[in-house]
Design an enzyme around this catalytic site. Structure first.
Site, PDB file in Angstrom:
ATOM      1  CD  GLU A 138      48.722 -55.928 -54.272  1.00 29.98           C
ATOM      2  OE1 GLU A 138      48.338 -56.876 -53.595  1.00 29.98           O
ATOM      3  OE2 GLU A 138      49.824 -55.906 -54.860  1.00 29.98           O
TER       4      GLU A 138
ATOM      5  CG  HIS B 223      52.550 -58.010 -53.285  1.00 29.34           C
ATOM      6  ND1 HIS B 223      51.642 -57.828 -54.301  1.00 29.34           N
ATOM      7  CD2 HIS B 223      53.405 -58.975 -53.740  1.00 29.34           C
ATOM      8  CE1 HIS B 223      51.952 -58.619 -55.318  1.00 29.34           C
ATOM      9  NE2 HIS B 223      53.022 -59.332 -54.996  1.00 29.34           N
TER      10      HIS B 223
ATOM     11  NE  ARG C 102      50.108 -60.234 -59.577  1.00 28.81           N
ATOM     12  CZ  ARG C 102      51.294 -60.576 -59.085  1.00 28.81           C
ATOM     13  NH1 ARG C 102      51.395 -61.053 -57.862  1.00 28.81           N
ATOM     14  NH2 ARG C 102      52.382 -60.417 -59.820  1.00 28.81           N
TER      15      ARG C 102
HETATM   16  P1  NAD Z   1      53.384 -70.548 -62.584  1.00 31.88           P
HETATM   17  O1  NAD Z   1      53.093 -69.980 -63.925  1.00 31.88           O
HETATM   18  O2  NAD Z   1      54.577 -71.420 -62.404  1.00 31.88           O
HETATM   19  O3  NAD Z   1      52.118 -71.390 -62.064  1.00 31.88           O
HETATM   20  C1  NAD Z   1      50.804 -70.977 -62.235  1.00 31.88           C
HETATM   21  C2  NAD Z   1      49.957 -72.223 -62.378  1.00 31.88           C
HETATM   22  O4  NAD Z   1      48.581 -71.836 -62.437  1.00 31.88           O
HETATM   23  C3  NAD Z   1      50.270 -73.007 -63.670  1.00 31.88           C
HETATM   24  O5  NAD Z   1      50.524 -74.357 -63.370  1.00 31.88           O
HETATM   25  C4  NAD Z   1      49.006 -72.828 -64.495  1.00 31.88           C
HETATM   26  O6  NAD Z   1      48.735 -73.957 -65.332  1.00 31.88           O
HETATM   27  C5  NAD Z   1      47.967 -72.667 -63.399  1.00 31.88           C
HETATM   28  N1  NAD Z   1      46.717 -72.097 -63.885  1.00 31.88           N
HETATM   29  C6  NAD Z   1      46.525 -71.201 -64.884  1.00 31.88           C
HETATM   30  N2  NAD Z   1      45.212 -70.959 -65.044  1.00 31.88           N
HETATM   31  C7  NAD Z   1      44.564 -71.725 -64.128  1.00 31.88           C
HETATM   32  C8  NAD Z   1      43.208 -71.924 -63.806  1.00 31.88           C
HETATM   33  N3  NAD Z   1      42.226 -71.284 -64.489  1.00 31.88           N
HETATM   34  N4  NAD Z   1      42.888 -72.774 -62.797  1.00 31.88           N
HETATM   35  C9  NAD Z   1      43.868 -73.438 -62.125  1.00 31.88           C
HETATM   36  N5  NAD Z   1      45.178 -73.296 -62.405  1.00 31.88           N
HETATM   37  C10 NAD Z   1      45.523 -72.445 -63.377  1.00 31.88           C
HETATM   38  O7  NAD Z   1      53.419 -69.298 -61.601  1.00 31.88           O
HETATM   39  P2  NAD Z   1      54.105 -69.239 -60.139  1.00 31.88           P
HETATM   40  O8  NAD Z   1      55.519 -68.811 -60.281  1.00 31.88           O
HETATM   41  O9  NAD Z   1      53.782 -70.491 -59.396  1.00 31.88           O
HETATM   42  O10 NAD Z   1      53.306 -68.007 -59.525  1.00 31.88           O
HETATM   43  C11 NAD Z   1      51.926 -68.108 -59.223  1.00 31.88           C
HETATM   44  C12 NAD Z   1      51.386 -66.730 -58.957  1.00 31.88           C
HETATM   45  O11 NAD Z   1      51.954 -66.229 -57.746  1.00 31.88           O
HETATM   46  C13 NAD Z   1      51.804 -65.682 -60.013  1.00 31.88           C
HETATM   47  O12 NAD Z   1      50.865 -65.637 -61.055  1.00 31.88           O
HETATM   48  C14 NAD Z   1      51.838 -64.401 -59.252  1.00 31.88           C
HETATM   49  O13 NAD Z   1      50.600 -63.733 -59.453  1.00 31.88           O
HETATM   50  C15 NAD Z   1      51.943 -64.820 -57.789  1.00 31.88           C
HETATM   51  N6  NAD Z   1      53.160 -64.329 -57.123  1.00 31.88           N
HETATM   52  C16 NAD Z   1      53.022 -63.627 -55.960  1.00 31.88           C
HETATM   53  C17 NAD Z   1      54.156 -63.171 -55.290  1.00 31.88           C
HETATM   54  C18 NAD Z   1      54.074 -62.421 -53.983  1.00 31.88           C
HETATM   55  O14 NAD Z   1      55.062 -61.796 -53.572  1.00 31.88           O
HETATM   56  N7  NAD Z   1      52.964 -62.451 -53.275  1.00 31.88           N
HETATM   57  C19 NAD Z   1      55.418 -63.436 -55.830  1.00 31.88           C
HETATM   58  C20 NAD Z   1      55.508 -64.177 -57.014  1.00 31.88           C
HETATM   59  C21 NAD Z   1      54.371 -64.622 -57.660  1.00 31.88           C
END
Ligand code: NAD
Length: 339
Positions: free
Chosen positions: A267, A299, A238
């Site tokens: 964005e 994105h 994000r």
């Molecule tokens: P997920 O929930 O499986 O993993 C997120 C991880 O971040 C978890 O393990 C959580 O414990 C950790 N976390 C939370 N707070 C934290 C902190 N303060 N410090 C360190 N780690 C922390 O999510 P995911 O499916 O792996 O997705 C991750 C991110 O990717 C989503 O939140 C989303 O914003 C982004 N995303 C982007 C796209 C894109 O098209 N660019 C697509 C899907 C997801």
């Protein structure tokens, strides 16, 4: 089967294609709206018990109140992140919120690696040169990934795949930060440290944590000052994880060696639209584009056939669960804000 009327906002041709195909198994009544959901467009949802929204649709208190007045009971996000929803207000208004927690972590992790390689090996610049019959290699010197130290912030579904690929696929030393450790990553040699330690030790830093008040601007001026000179930064999570003004300062001073972004703080004003005939008013974004060592995509990390199929299928399953009064498996609630 109970049919729901679903107002789908911010739709593109690929949304229609994949949601219509997935709806064969559900037969909901889908109405596709091109505009993004915000306070000006929320009235379009009047009379729709379900609203389907995407990452840059705005679901703040005003919009949710408007949706509630129009009879909306469910917000079905067709994405994983839910930072654009005021969950406290949704709960107060008795609007259920569901998301697609995992549609294809491979889509995003593979794109992350693609961005990293493209940036680090100067592939877009090389491609542009060759198209201009310029076959000179000056300025295109890259670095091996093998043996470098990569930092991964957030080792959930996507971050774990990235960490695994960097470790096992490329032979990087991988440091990770997360509130929970993944023992399978530890078993392959990934070492967990605090976010500050990871940022301070990484040559390559890739962000995969969600956007929360705690992670907002996790890469700020202070973090950049502590980072190794020449840091390569990749963000497919994000935009607001990075303080863009501090990033620009870091690029100007040379402290940051390169940046690949699929997401950007502001964005919502730009991405997913064709603005090629308009004057973009965002000076910060325009400044970012001027750096030769910045690579930006709009994105699209999620954009694979597999992911779009999975997003459409889970979104409509969420709608069907809600319609049938079943437990909403993919519900999002305020409890997750404190998780
Ligand atoms: P997920 O929930 O499986 O993993 C997120 C991880 O971040 C978890 O393990 C959580 O414990 C950790 N976390 C939370 N707070 C934290 C902190 N303060 N410090 C360190 N780690 C922390 O999510 P995911 O499916 O792996 O997705 C991750 C991110 O990717 C989503 O939140 C989303 O914003 C982004 N995303 C982007 C796209 C894109 O098209 N660019 C697509 C899907 C997801």
């Amino acid at each position: 089967m109970i049919i729901m009327h679903v107002a789908i906002f911010g739709t593109k041709p690929y949304d229609r294609q994949f949601l219509t195909a997935a709806n064969a198994a559900h037969s909901h009544d889908l109405t596709f709206f091109e505009p993004r959901l915000d306070s000006a467009t929320a009235t379009l949802a009047d009379g729709f018990p379900a609203v389907c929204a995407f990452v840059n649709d705005r679901l703040d208190a005003d919009v949710l109140a408007r949706l509630a007045r129009g009879g909306t009971k469910l917000v079905a996000l067709r994405c994983a992140g839910f930072n654009n929803v005021d969950l406290r207000t949704a709960e107060r208004l008795d609007i259920a919120v569901a998301r697609v927690p995992a549609y294809s972590p491979h889509a995003v992790s593979e794109f992350t690696i693609a961005l990293l390689l493209a940036l680090d090996r100067h592939i877009p610049r090389a491609w542009a040169r060759v198209r201009d019959n310029n076959f000179a290699l000056d300025g295109l010197i890259g670095r091996n990934l093998h043996g470098r130290t990569a930092g991964v912030i957030g080792t959930g579904r996507i971050g774990a795949l990235v960490a695994r690929t960097l470790r096992l696929g490329f032979g990087c030393r991988v440091l990770a930060a997360d509130v929970v450790e993944d023992p399978e990553l530890v078993a392959i040699g990934v070492a967990y440290r605090s976010p500050a330690e990871v940022i301070g030790a990484a040559e390559i830093l890739t962000l995969h944590c969600p956007l929360t008040p705690e992670t907002h601007h996790i890469v700020d001026a202070e973090a950049i000052a502590r980072a190794k000179p020449g840091l390569i930064l990749v963000n497919t999570s994000r935009g607001a994880l990075i303080d863009t003004a501090a990033l620009i300062d870091g690029l100007k001073s040379g402290r940051i060696g390169g940046v690949a972004l699929d997401v950007y703080e502001q964005e919502a004003d730009l991405f997913f639209e064709d603005l090629s005939n308009e004057i973009v008013q965002d000076d910060v974004f325009q400044r970012l584009l001027t750096f030769p060592n910045v690579l930006i995509t709009g994105h699209q990390a999620f954009l694979t056939e597999e992911a779009l199929q999975a997003i459409a299928a889970t979104t409509l399953e969420n709608v069907s669960d809600f319609a049938a009064g079943r437990v909403l498996r993919n519900a999002v609630g305020t409890a997750m804000l404190r998780a």
